[in-house]
Design a protein around this motif. Structure first.
Motif, PDB file in Angstrom:
ATOM      1  N   TYR A  12     -32.559 105.573  22.240  1.00 22.64           N
ATOM      2  CA  TYR A  12     -31.300 106.213  21.568  1.00 22.64           C
ATOM      3  C   TYR A  12     -30.544 105.178  20.920  1.00 22.64           C
ATOM      4  CZ  TYR A  12     -27.719 109.472  21.055  1.00 22.64           C
ATOM      5  OH  TYR A  12     -26.741 110.152  20.276  1.00 22.64           O
ATOM      6  N   HIS A  15     -32.215 103.197  18.212  1.00 17.68           N
ATOM      7  CA  HIS A  15     -32.034 104.230  16.859  1.00 17.68           C
ATOM      8  C   HIS A  15     -30.834 104.356  16.227  1.00 17.68           C
ATOM      9  CE1 HIS A  15     -33.731 107.307  14.168  1.00 17.68           C
ATOM     10  NE2 HIS A  15     -32.667 108.010  14.594  1.00 17.68           N
ATOM     11  N   GLY A 181     -36.942 107.779  16.433  1.00 17.26           N
ATOM     12  CA  GLY A 181     -36.365 109.360  16.157  1.00 17.26           C
ATOM     13  C   GLY A 181     -37.362 110.164  16.758  1.00 17.26           C
ATOM     14  N   PHE A 182     -38.695 110.238  16.568  1.00 19.36           N
ATOM     15  CA  PHE A 182     -39.454 111.214  17.015  1.00 19.36           C
ATOM     16  C   PHE A 182     -39.750 111.088  18.786  1.00 19.36           C
ATOM     17  CE2 PHE A 182     -43.935 111.830  19.136  1.00 19.36           C
ATOM     18  CZ  PHE A 182     -44.004 113.038  18.620  1.00 19.36           C
ATOM     19  N   ILE A 184     -36.834 110.449  20.508  1.00 27.05           N
ATOM     20  CA  ILE A 184     -35.837 111.083  20.816  1.00 27.05           C
ATOM     21  C   ILE A 184     -35.968 112.621  20.595  1.00 27.05           C
ATOM     22  CG2 ILE A 184     -33.388 111.606  20.159  1.00 27.05           C
ATOM     23  CD1 ILE A 184     -33.247 108.672  19.081  1.00 27.05           C
ATOM     24  N   TRP A 185     -36.595 113.069  19.820  1.00 29.19           N
ATOM     25  CA  TRP A 185     -36.986 114.475  19.630  1.00 29.19           C
ATOM     26  C   TRP A 185     -37.932 115.090  20.712  1.00 29.19           C
ATOM     27  CZ3 TRP A 185     -41.811 116.690  18.433  1.00 29.19           C
ATOM     28  CH2 TRP A 185     -41.789 118.284  18.052  1.00 29.19           C
ATOM     29  N   TRP A 186     -38.652 114.475  21.030  1.00 30.04           N
ATOM     30  CA  TRP A 186     -39.908 114.604  21.991  1.00 30.04           C
ATOM     31  C   TRP A 186     -39.401 114.540  23.193  1.00 30.04           C
ATOM     32  CZ3 TRP A 186     -44.404 116.831  21.510  1.00 30.04           C
ATOM     33  CH2 TRP A 186     -45.535 116.508  22.733  1.00 30.04           C
ATOM     34  N   ARG A 188     -36.198 115.324  24.217  1.00 32.88           N
ATOM     35  CA  ARG A 188     -35.157 116.533  24.246  1.00 32.88           C
ATOM     36  C   ARG A 188     -36.199 117.669  24.383  1.00 32.88           C
ATOM     37  NH1 ARG A 188     -30.853 115.070  19.823  1.00 32.88           N
ATOM     38  NH2 ARG A 188     -29.605 113.461  20.975  1.00 32.88           N
ATOM     39  N   ARG A 189     -37.278 117.712  23.661  1.00 34.29           N
ATOM     40  CA  ARG A 189     -38.091 118.986  23.669  1.00 34.29           C
ATOM     41  C   ARG A 189     -38.958 119.205  25.126  1.00 34.29           C
ATOM     42  NH1 ARG A 189     -43.299 120.134  22.056  1.00 34.29           N
ATOM     43  NH2 ARG A 189     -43.565 122.121  21.140  1.00 34.29           N
TER      44      ARG A 189
END
Length: 215
Positions: A12, A15, A181-182, A184-186, A188-189
């Motif tokens: 994080y 990024h 970025g992916f 980070i999204w992954w 959180r998901r």
């Protein structure tokens, strides 16, 4: 970037920090790349800085006509002539068209010759029959200057070895940003239900505390 944190936090921080500091040079590289890729932007850039949009069409009017009876100078002739004109030069490059009807040879002579750059020398279009540089109009010459300058800015030739390394590092950072970025999204998901409930309880506690203060 904080030390002693887990890989998710390191990712994080990487990024955000590297993305922030590479923003301006990344935009600069993107703009110069778009100018190279799209004709509309190329033409607008040429017009803005005094270059001819139809430079190649104009240049043909100043180039010698093909004459099968005339004999072109040899490679050795060009080398000898150009090193006499530029006695301090150490390198020579000449592009010979495959088509025999072409009457112009592109010649570069300098202390150092790169892919699109010269150091202490000159790049020129020459008459293949006489070896002399062709005298193009100013707007045609500006077209070449602008085109080469945009390329140099895009790949980092503007700063020598430092510029190349700097541009390479920015390119690596830009390439890594979609990956970080992916992740980070992954992350959180796909948080565990326990973690999601803890975060939800924290947010609810904050709302309740804020409501009590208002009351």
């Amino acid at each position: 970037m904080k030390s002693g944190t887990k890989w998710r936090r390191k990712n994080y921080d990487f990024h955000n920090v590297f993305g922030f500091y590479s923003l301006l040079p990344a935009v600069f590289i993107t703009i110069t790349g778009l100018i190279m890729a799209y004709e509309v932007l190329t033409n607008l850039t040429q017009q803005a800085f005094g270059g001819a949009v139809d430079a190649h069409t104009i240049a043909e009017k100043y180039e010698p006509k093909f004459d099968p009876e005339k004999k072109a100078l040899t490679y050795t002739d060009f080398v000898d002539r150009k090193f006499k004109e530029f006695p301090d030069a150490k390198q020579f490059r000449m592009s010979i068209p495959r088509n025999d009807s072409a009457t112009v040879y592109h010649v570069g002579v300098a202390q150092f010759i790169g892919l699109k750059s010269l150091v202490n020398g000159k790049s020129m279009e020459t008459n293949k029959y006489t070896g002399k540089e062709i005298d193009y109009p100013k707007e045609v010459q500006m077209h070449e200057v602008i085109e080469h300058m945009n390329f140099d800015l895009h790949v980092g030739y503007w700063g020598g070895m430092f510029g190349k390394i700097f541009t390479f590092i920015i390119g690596i950072i830009c390439t890594s940003l979609p990956i970080t970025g992916f992740l980070i999204w992954w992350g959180r998901r796909n948080k565990s239900p326990k973690k999601k409930n803890e975060i939800k309880n924290i947010h609810q506690h904050r709302k309740d505390s804020h409501h009590e203060q208002l009351v």
